[in-house]
Design a protein around this motif. Structure first.
Motif, PDB file in Angstrom:
ATOM      1  N   MET A   5       0.817  -1.208   0.000  1.00  0.00           N
ATOM      2  CA  MET A   5       0.000   0.000   0.000  1.00  0.00           C
ATOM      3  C   MET A   5       0.852   1.260   0.000  1.00  0.00           C
ATOM      4  N   THR A   6       1.985   1.246   0.724  1.00  0.00           N
ATOM      5  CA  THR A   6       2.798   2.474   0.726  1.00  0.00           C
ATOM      6  C   THR A   6       3.553   2.637  -0.597  1.00  0.00           C
ATOM      7  N   MET A   7       4.011   1.494  -1.191  1.00  0.00           N
ATOM      8  CA  MET A   7       4.772   1.619  -2.445  1.00  0.00           C
ATOM      9  C   MET A   7       3.857   1.642  -3.668  1.00  0.00           C
ATOM     10  N   LYS A   8       2.575   1.357  -3.449  1.00  0.00           N
ATOM     11  CA  LYS A   8       1.572   1.310  -4.528  1.00  0.00           C
ATOM     12  C   LYS A   8       1.992   0.358  -5.646  1.00  0.00           C
ATOM     13  N   GLN A   9       2.568  -0.747  -5.273  1.00  0.00           N
ATOM     14  CA  GLN A   9       2.884  -1.762  -6.288  1.00  0.00           C
ATOM     15  C   GLN A   9       2.785  -3.162  -5.687  1.00  0.00           C
ATOM     16  N   ASP A  10       2.749  -4.162  -6.578  1.00  0.00           N
ATOM     17  CA  ASP A  10       2.622  -5.555  -6.127  1.00  0.00           C
ATOM     18  C   ASP A  10       3.831  -5.953  -5.286  1.00  0.00           C
ATOM     19  N   THR A  27      -1.518  -7.208  -3.895  1.00  0.00           N
ATOM     20  CA  THR A  27      -1.731  -6.180  -4.924  1.00  0.00           C
ATOM     21  C   THR A  27      -2.548  -5.032  -4.332  1.00  0.00           C
ATOM     22  N   PRO A  28      -2.030  -3.814  -4.396  1.00  0.00           N
ATOM     23  CA  PRO A  28      -2.810  -2.693  -3.861  1.00  0.00           C
ATOM     24  C   PRO A  28      -3.991  -2.366  -4.786  1.00  0.00           C
ATOM     25  N   LEU A  29      -5.090  -1.965  -4.209  1.00  0.00           N
ATOM     26  CA  LEU A  29      -6.245  -1.580  -5.026  1.00  0.00           C
ATOM     27  C   LEU A  29      -6.252  -0.053  -5.126  1.00  0.00           C
ATOM     28  N   ILE A  30      -5.869   0.434  -6.291  1.00  0.00           N
ATOM     29  CA  ILE A  30      -5.764   1.885  -6.479  1.00  0.00           C
ATOM     30  C   ILE A  30      -7.067   2.386  -7.121  1.00  0.00           C
ATOM     31  N   ASN A  31      -7.671   3.415  -6.583  1.00  0.00           N
ATOM     32  CA  ASN A  31      -8.908   3.929  -7.186  1.00  0.00           C
ATOM     33  C   ASN A  31      -8.589   5.021  -8.205  1.00  0.00           C
ATOM     34  N   GLU A  32      -9.684   5.578  -8.832  1.00  0.00           N
ATOM     35  CA  GLU A  32      -9.437   6.541  -9.922  1.00  0.00           C
ATOM     36  C   GLU A  32      -8.779   7.827  -9.424  1.00  0.00           C
ATOM     37  N   ARG A  33      -8.872   8.105  -8.110  1.00  0.00           N
ATOM     38  CA  ARG A  33      -8.213   9.318  -7.571  1.00  0.00           C
ATOM     39  C   ARG A  33      -6.728   9.078  -7.331  1.00  0.00           C
ATOM     40  N   GLY A  34      -6.279   7.856  -7.556  1.00  0.00           N
ATOM     41  CA  GLY A  34      -4.847   7.539  -7.365  1.00  0.00           C
ATOM     42  C   GLY A  34      -4.515   7.155  -5.949  1.00  0.00           C
ATOM     43  N   THR A  35      -5.506   7.084  -5.079  1.00  0.00           N
ATOM     44  CA  THR A  35      -5.217   6.629  -3.706  1.00  0.00           C
ATOM     45  C   THR A  35      -5.688   5.186  -3.587  1.00  0.00           C
ATOM     46  N   HIS A  36      -5.283   4.521  -2.532  1.00  0.00           N
ATOM     47  CA  HIS A  36      -5.670   3.107  -2.458  1.00  0.00           C
ATOM     48  C   HIS A  36      -6.843   2.887  -1.524  1.00  0.00           C
ATOM     49  N   ASP A  37      -7.643   1.884  -1.950  1.00  0.00           N
ATOM     50  CA  ASP A  37      -8.796   1.498  -1.133  1.00  0.00           C
ATOM     51  C   ASP A  37      -8.449   0.327  -0.242  1.00  0.00           C
ATOM     52  N   ALA A  39      -5.926  -3.541  -0.215  1.00  0.00           N
ATOM     53  CA  ALA A  39      -5.048  -4.431  -0.995  1.00  0.00           C
ATOM     54  C   ALA A  39      -5.632  -5.835  -0.968  1.00  0.00           C
ATOM     55  N   VAL A  40      -5.319  -6.582  -2.005  1.00  0.00           N
ATOM     56  CA  VAL A  40      -5.803  -7.968  -2.087  1.00  0.00           C
ATOM     57  C   VAL A  40      -4.596  -8.895  -1.969  1.00  0.00           C
ATOM     58  N   GLY A  41      -4.734  -9.931  -1.177  1.00  0.00           N
ATOM     59  CA  GLY A  41      -3.617 -10.874  -1.018  1.00  0.00           C
ATOM     60  C   GLY A  41      -3.978 -12.231  -1.603  1.00  0.00           C
ATOM     61  N   LEU A  42      -3.029 -12.813  -2.335  1.00  0.00           N
ATOM     62  CA  LEU A  42      -3.213 -14.164  -2.864  1.00  0.00           C
ATOM     63  C   LEU A  42      -2.179 -15.054  -2.171  1.00  0.00           C
ATOM     64  N   PHE A  43      -2.645 -16.124  -1.536  1.00  0.00           N
ATOM     65  CA  PHE A  43      -1.710 -16.999  -0.801  1.00  0.00           C
ATOM     66  C   PHE A  43      -1.776 -18.391  -1.413  1.00  0.00           C
ATOM     67  N   ARG A  44      -0.628 -18.903  -1.817  1.00  0.00           N
ATOM     68  CA  ARG A  44      -0.630 -20.223  -2.461  1.00  0.00           C
ATOM     69  C   ARG A  44       0.384 -21.120  -1.747  1.00  0.00           C
ATOM     70  N   ASP A  45      -0.075 -22.318  -1.361  1.00  0.00           N
ATOM     71  CA  ASP A  45       0.835 -23.262  -0.713  1.00  0.00           C
ATOM     72  C   ASP A  45       1.676 -23.926  -1.801  1.00  0.00           C
ATOM     73  N   ILE A  46       2.979 -23.619  -1.833  1.00  0.00           N
ATOM     74  CA  ILE A  46       3.828 -24.153  -2.911  1.00  0.00           C
ATOM     75  C   ILE A  46       4.769 -25.237  -2.376  1.00  0.00           C
ATOM     76  N   THR A  47       4.473 -25.744  -1.171  1.00  0.00           N
ATOM     77  CA  THR A  47       5.366 -26.742  -0.554  1.00  0.00           C
ATOM     78  C   THR A  47       5.602 -27.920  -1.504  1.00  0.00           C
ATOM     79  N   GLU A  48       4.497 -28.457  -2.043  1.00  0.00           N
ATOM     80  CA  GLU A  48       4.602 -29.659  -2.860  1.00  0.00           C
ATOM     81  C   GLU A  48       5.338 -29.379  -4.175  1.00  0.00           C
ATOM     82  N   SER A  49       4.999 -28.259  -4.826  1.00  0.00           N
ATOM     83  CA  SER A  49       5.656 -27.992  -6.113  1.00  0.00           C
ATOM     84  C   SER A  49       7.139 -27.687  -5.912  1.00  0.00           C
ATOM     85  N   GLU A  50       7.481 -27.040  -4.783  1.00  0.00           N
ATOM     86  CA  GLU A  50       8.900 -26.784  -4.498  1.00  0.00           C
ATOM     87  C   GLU A  50       9.628 -28.097  -4.231  1.00  0.00           C
TER      88      GLU A  50
END
Ligand code: ADP
Length: 295
Positions: A5-10, A27-37, A39-50
């Protein structure tokens, strides 16, 4: 979340905790005013693939190492031969004998690797049927008796097999597992030793064991004997490829058998394949009634 949210990037990060690895993408959710509402987090368990990726890396490293060892030995012998530096006939003969042995070792290794990958490539189980154990044990005895004599060890089946039950398996694959056990037993039993095959059964399972009076396996190695390329002999002087028992495990997976091992260093080892009896397997099968034939 704060960083995103502070860096406004993934922000992507892998959290490792308690042997698990979680890949997080915020991923930060940036609105049309350029400020953020938010952030959305995606969490994936990669233990098995690693873990799979690590296994793949280890496999390639192992294969390269196993192929390089005989090739280095062969090169060291071929160079002086090619440059005509080996003059004595006896030395030449010795060099050729070693070259032949290393070439055979390479082809064994490649055959085993191909066999293993062929087995691993299929997820399907083998077609199982009612199998008599006596002919399988007799075949193994016939195949390995000459090898045992050559190594000065005795190979026998004490007791009678007449009352052992039929099992639910695939005869060729089951014989292959027992053959791998016997082959190892001969390799790891010094001259004068004994190898015995035995069957113990109850109404549900039959256990076919190969017991040897050989060198045995150290407690710290016993959990690894079924791993690919594992050899207790770290110098890799033994003729084996370290793949025999991995092949046996793959076959066991396909014929619904399980494998086990017990060993005492200096005393010997017992490798066992456990299979279901045919009676138990048939009892558990779903019964289908053909409507036309029923009264
Ligand atoms: P290899 O081709 O080297 O025999 P395996 O996968 O069949 O490969 O066996 C792996 C290792 O397990 C062997 O190198 C050996 O150290 C150990 N091992 C297997 N069977 C026996 C046995 N009967 N007695 C002692 N050690 C054994």
């Amino acid at each position: 979340f704060h960083d995103a949210m502070t860096m406004k990037q993934d922000v992507a990060h892998v959290i490792s905790k308690d042997h698990r690895q979680i890949y997080c993408l915020i991923t930060p959710l940036i609105n049309e005013r350029g400020t953020h509402d938010g952030a959305v987090g995606l969490f994936r368990d990669i233990t098995e693939s690693e873990r799979l990726e690590q296994t793949r890396r280890d496999y390639i490293a192992n294969v390269s190492h196993e192929l390089r060892t005989p090739l280095t030995a062969m090169r060291a012998l071929l160079e002086p031969l090619a440059e005509d530096m080996v003059r004595k006939e006896d030395d030449k003969k010795r060099y050729y004998a070693i070259l032949l042995r290393e070439t055979m070792r390479l082809s064994r290794l490649i055959n085993d690797m191909l066999e293993l990958s062929r087995l691993q490539a299929t997820d399907e189980s083998a077609e199982l049927c009612i199998v008599q154990l006596e002919p399988i044990i007799s075949n193994v005895l016939q195949r390995f008796q000459p090898v045992a004599e050559e190594h000065d060890v005795t190979l026998s089946v004490p007791g009678s097999m007449s009352d052992c039950p039929n099992v639910w398996s695939d005869p060729d694959w089951l014989e292959q597992i027992i053959a791998i056990f016997v082959d190892n037993a001969i390799k790891f039993t010094p001259k004068g030793g004994d190898i015995t095959l035995g069957i113990k059964a109850d109404s549900d399972t039959a256990a076919i064991s190969v017991r040897d009076s050989g060198v045995g396996i150290a407690p710290e190695d016993i959990d690894h004997v079924f791993d690919r390329f594992f050899k207790a002999d770290r110098a890799h002087n033994e003729p084996g490829t370290g793949l025999g028992l991995s092949i046996a495990s793959e076959i066991a997976r396909q014929i619904h058998a399980t494998l086990s091992v017990k060993s005492e260093p200096g005393e010997g080892s017992i490798f066992t394949v456990h299979v279901r009896t045919a009676d138990a397997a048939i009892k558990d099968m779903p019964v289908t009634i053909d409507a036309e034939e029923s009264p």
